[in-house]
Write an enzyme that holds these catalytic residues in place. Structure first.
Site, PDB file in Angstrom:
ATOM      1  N   HIS A  87     -13.269  -6.860 -40.745  1.00 23.31           N
ATOM      2  CA  HIS A  87     -13.902  -5.654 -41.290  1.00 23.31           C
ATOM      3  C   HIS A  87     -12.919  -4.475 -41.391  1.00 23.31           C
ATOM      4  CE1 HIS A  87     -14.564  -4.527 -36.943  1.00 23.31           C
ATOM      5  NE2 HIS A  87     -14.373  -3.310 -37.439  1.00 23.31           N
ATOM      6  N   ASP A 140     -14.962 -12.498 -37.909  1.00 19.09           N
ATOM      7  CA  ASP A 140     -14.382 -11.158 -37.999  1.00 19.09           C
ATOM      8  C   ASP A 140     -12.913 -11.167 -37.594  1.00 19.09           C
ATOM      9  OD1 ASP A 140     -14.395  -8.482 -38.617  1.00 19.09           O
ATOM     10  OD2 ASP A 140     -15.122  -7.826 -36.659  1.00 19.09           O
ATOM     11  N   ASN A 164     -10.472   1.418 -32.660  1.00 18.83           N
ATOM     12  CA  ASN A 164     -10.061   0.380 -31.708  1.00 18.83           C
ATOM     13  C   ASN A 164     -10.208  -1.014 -32.305  1.00 18.83           C
ATOM     14  OD1 ASN A 164     -11.003   2.372 -29.045  1.00 18.83           O
ATOM     15  ND2 ASN A 164      -9.153   1.121 -28.896  1.00 18.83           N
ATOM     16  N   SER A 165     -11.030  -1.149 -33.336  1.00 19.78           N
ATOM     17  CA  SER A 165     -11.314  -2.468 -33.908  1.00 19.78           C
ATOM     18  C   SER A 165     -10.031  -3.190 -34.302  1.00 19.78           C
ATOM     19  CB  SER A 165     -12.207  -2.322 -35.143  1.00 19.78           C
ATOM     20  OG  SER A 165     -13.490  -1.859 -34.803  1.00 19.78           O
TER      21      SER A 165
END
Length: 472
Positions: free
Chosen positions: A112, A142, A214-215
């Site tokens: 994402h 993901d 942070n993803s």
């Protein structure tokens, strides 16, 4: 004399407290070396996405132009007079994190983070910026694999997420809200979490502070090994609320190897819809305790159909692996190699049975076809409910291929206590598939009293078992 004794006692108490604080401080982990050793392998990822907007879509946010009021027509004509309402190029930007897994430029992040990006810029700790290309990306897990043109890059050390324990310390490094290379620490709160957005990933739950940006960043153990990729947070405000989720590194690397070897990710498919087993359902299916994955529907033309699985089977073991809860099953099946024949232990009609199934590749769509029946209504006094045939329109709407009855009315009694309500579709009763209202009434007449009975109900597009008990 007493004063001296009291003073001595206070001195000893103070010394004991200081010693306790010192011992406690020494027992807390020191992350300074971990951060120093791995900070250079963590990267900031910035993406650009070019879009087009019409002039009217550029109005201030929150300005509502009700249709038919004349105001919207005024603005449309105004913008048409300024340029004909032609689309105007716009560029959006998003931020995320990632980490280097090989010195020649392979980088991991979330799907994402880079989804729909026209340009991906990777920035390193020394402020060097390189453009990255996407080698492969998997939306279900993901995970995305990027490549930059570089050599001799600092890399992280990959760990083993299969041996994690709840309560152990973990550390995240990333760029929350654009604050580069921020370190946050916490503990593992739970393992094998299944989320509504993806049941094929056994997420690691932590209380590490994770926020937007942070993803895609790494989650480290105390040995400085990456054991997960920070992916999601649970929040009612949009910010961190003490619950965050990471993708286990073993799951991640399985995806990476498939991307490298075949360019895409394939997953094993069984072809069943499952639910958890409650205490009442466990008793009704002859289980000593609530465990396993209860099959509420078998998908047509699936491996499960060909292997002889039935609605009401409880899967207890798959390919030698214990299935404690329903959330355990999808990741196990998903990781199973396509084409492999496996043994599956199920509980059927209070007996243990082993089935052999050949796993196939997970399809993109598992659609069901519709059928037709004639309408009619029937009342069962023991269950205190009224049922009817399912119309062709209802079959199409609720994706019920064949059989079943529609619940039209529920009064005080066993059915309402079990949680059955109008609009539910009853697919089976006491492990007997329901074909029509006539058969439903006949099966209901023979139900034993004072014993939980499983009833399979479809509600809102999904099926689930409930336990119904007739008190006599």
């Amino acid at each position: 004399m007493r004063v001296n004794k009291n003073w001595a006692a206070l001195t000893m108490l103070f010394a004991w407290l200081m010693l306790s604080f010192s011992v406690q401080a020494r027992s807390l982990p020191d992350f300074t070396e971990l951060v120093a050793d791995n900070g250079d392998a963590v990267v900031n990822i910035r993406t650009h996405n070019k879009t087009e907007e019409t002039p009217t879509s550029m109005l201030p946010r929150g300005l509502d132009l009700p249709e038919g009021s004349g105001i919207d027509d005024f603005f449309k004509k105004f913008f048409e007079g300024q340029g004909g309402g032609a689309p105007i190029p716009r560029e959006s930007e998003s931020l995320g994190s990632g980490f280097v897994i090989s010195s020649d430029g392979y980088i991991l992040t979330n799907h994402h983070v880079i989804k729909d990006a026209d340009e991906i810029i990777v920035r390193f700790s020394d402020r060097t910026e390189l453009e990255a290309k996407v080698l492969g990306s998997d939306e279900r897990s993901d995970v995305a694999l990027l490549k930059v043109d570089a050599k001799n890059l600092k890399t992280v050390k990959l760990g083993d997420s299969d041996n994690l324990k709840v309560g152990e310390w973990v550390l995240a490094i990333g760029s929350p809200f654009g604050f580069d290379y921020s370190a946050t620490a916490g503990i593992i709160s739970a393992l094998g979490r299944s989320l509504p957005s993806d049941s094929y990933v056994p997420f690691i739950q932590t209380d590490v502070a994770i926020n937007p940006g942070n993803s895609g960043g790494p989650l480290f153990n105390l040995d400085g090994e990456v054991i997960g990729i920070n992916s999601q947070i649970y929040s009612r405000t949009g910010g961190f609320m003490g619950v965050s989720f990471a993708i286990p590194i073993d799951t991640v690397m399985n995806v990476v190897e498939q991307i490298k070897s075949q360019g895409y990710v394939s997953r094993g498919w069984l072809g069943v819809v499952i639910q958890d087993v409650t205490r009442e359902l466990a008793e009704s299916f002859g289980l000593s305790k609530p465990s396993g994955a209860l099959i509420s529907r078998v998908v047509d033309d699936s491996p499960a159909v060909r292997a002889g699985f039935k609605t009401g089977d409880v899967i207890l073991k798959f390919d030698g692996k214990e299935v404690e809860t329903s959330s355990d099953l999808p990741p196990i099946v998903g990781r199973t190699k396509v084409g492999k024949e496996v043994d599956v232990e199920v509980m059927r009609n209070n007996k243990h049975t082993t089935l052999k199934v050949t796993i196939e590749e997970l399809p993109k769509d598992e659609a069901l076809t519709s059928n037709s029946t004639k309408p009619g209504r029937f009342v069962d006094d023991r269950l205190s409910m009224e049922v009817a045939d399912i119309t062709p329109e209802q079959r199409k709407q609720f994706e019920v291929e064949k059989g079943g009855v529609m619940v039209m009315k529920v009064e005080q009694g066993p059915a309402i206590k079990a949680g059955i309500r109008p609009g539910d579709i009853i697919l089976s009763l006491n492990n007997t598939e329901i074909e029509d209202p006539h058969q439903f009434i006949e099966v209901a007449k023979k139900l034993p009293a004072n014993k939980p009975i499983p009833v399979l109900v479809q509600r809102g597009g999904s099926a689930q078992f409930l336990a119904i008990e007739i008190k006599e």
